[in-house]
Design an enzyme around this catalytic site. Structure first.
Site, mmCIF file in Angstrom:
data_model
loop_
_atom_site.group_PDB
_atom_site.id
_atom_site.type_symbol
_atom_site.label_atom_id
_atom_site.label_comp_id
_atom_site.label_asym_id
_atom_site.label_seq_id
_atom_site.Cartn_x
_atom_site.Cartn_y
_atom_site.Cartn_z
ATOM 1 N N CYS A 111 23.833 44.022 43.497
ATOM 2 C CA CYS A 111 25.161 44.286 44.259
ATOM 3 C C CYS A 111 26.007 45.621 43.907
ATOM 4 C CB CYS A 111 25.992 42.836 43.966
ATOM 5 S SG CYS A 111 26.980 42.499 45.548
ATOM 6 N N HIS A 211 22.220 38.501 44.624
ATOM 7 C CA HIS A 211 22.491 38.135 43.212
ATOM 8 C C HIS A 211 21.462 37.160 42.489
ATOM 9 C CE1 HIS A 211 26.671 39.661 42.506
ATOM 10 N NE2 HIS A 211 26.844 39.687 43.763
ATOM 11 N N GLU A 213 20.615 36.553 39.393
ATOM 12 C CA GLU A 213 21.031 35.904 38.243
ATOM 13 C C GLU A 213 21.771 34.578 38.637
ATOM 14 O OE1 GLU A 213 24.979 37.702 39.851
ATOM 15 O OE2 GLU A 213 22.890 38.393 39.923
#
Length: 240
Positions: A111, A211, A213
């Site tokens: 990001c 994202h 994660e």
């Protein structure tokens, strides 16, 4: 010995707020799942030697999400939608990226981290997708909505994931406009917005706008960290 992965922290201070560093736990979880040791990197305004010492402790770097980069860094005036990163953090992050690139350290940008790499290499950003582009995809979805990403063939990302389309989350209002020097676009949303870039000048510099994660239960998203950690281990072995 397990490899050490530096992760840049967010930073906040101001009236009624005690200065603090913070980071979403998901980044650390992603590193630990792949057998690495996450090392949180607090913002520092010390001399250049401090950055060198920090990077000297690390085998890889993850650049986490955050707010917006000062548009003056890429020759533009600020759009009203800008949510500026604190100046101390922004300066630290740029010095961190510059040092890691010089060392050819494996870097995974996420990001804001993707945008940071791009601007560091001389690229520019779309400051507000909704008002500046004819985007048909909702890129700024705080509730975790997903959209398709189209992966370019003959890119590292395509070889790494082994697929041409991917469903990702999306929570960004900015995106890469002009790619920085040595960066190749390797994925776009269906409306053409750039979603991932990779360096053709470095051993492993990969950056995504989404994202991963936050989606570690998805084996495809988890693969991004698995492949990053393979490069990290190779880098670490060369430094012994």
């Amino acid at each position: 010995m397990r490899p050490t992965i530096g992760i840049n922290c967010d930073y906040e201070e101001g009236e009624g707020v005690r200065p603090r560093y913070f980071l979403n736990r998901d980044y650390c979880a992603a590193v630990e799942l792949e057998g690495g040791i996450p090392v949180l990197l607090p913002v520092s305004q010390r001399d250049e030697g401090h950055i060198e010492d920090l990077l000297g402790m690390l085998n890889g770097l993850i650049l986490s999400g955050g707010k917006d980069i000062d548009p003056s860094r890429y020759g533009q005036k600020a759009h009203p939608s800008i949510k500026p990163t604190m100046a101390e953090k922004e300066e630290f992050d740029f010095r961190l990226v510059e040092g890691a690139l010089k060392m050819d350290m494996p870097i995974l940008g996420i990001c804001y981290g993707e945008q940071l790499i791009n601007v560091s290499l001389g690229g520019s950003l779309v400051q507000d997708i909704t008002s500046q582009l004819s985007a048909s995809v909702n890129h700024s979805n705080p509730f975790g909505g997903r959209h398709k990403v189209l992966i370019e063939k003959d890119t590292r990302l395509h070889r790494l994931l082994g697929m041409e389309t991917l469903d990702t989350n999306s929570s960004h209002h900015q995106a890469i406009d002009r790619p920085g020097g040595g960066l190749r676009v390797c994925a776009r949303a269906e409306d053409g917005v750039i979603e991932a870039v990779e360096s053709v000048r470095h051993t492993f510099v990969l950056a995504v706008q989404w994202h991963p994660e936050r989606m570690l239960n998805d084996p495809v998203e988890k693969r991004l960290f698995s492949e990053f950690m393979k490069e990290v281990r190779a880098y670490a072995s060369q430094r012994i």
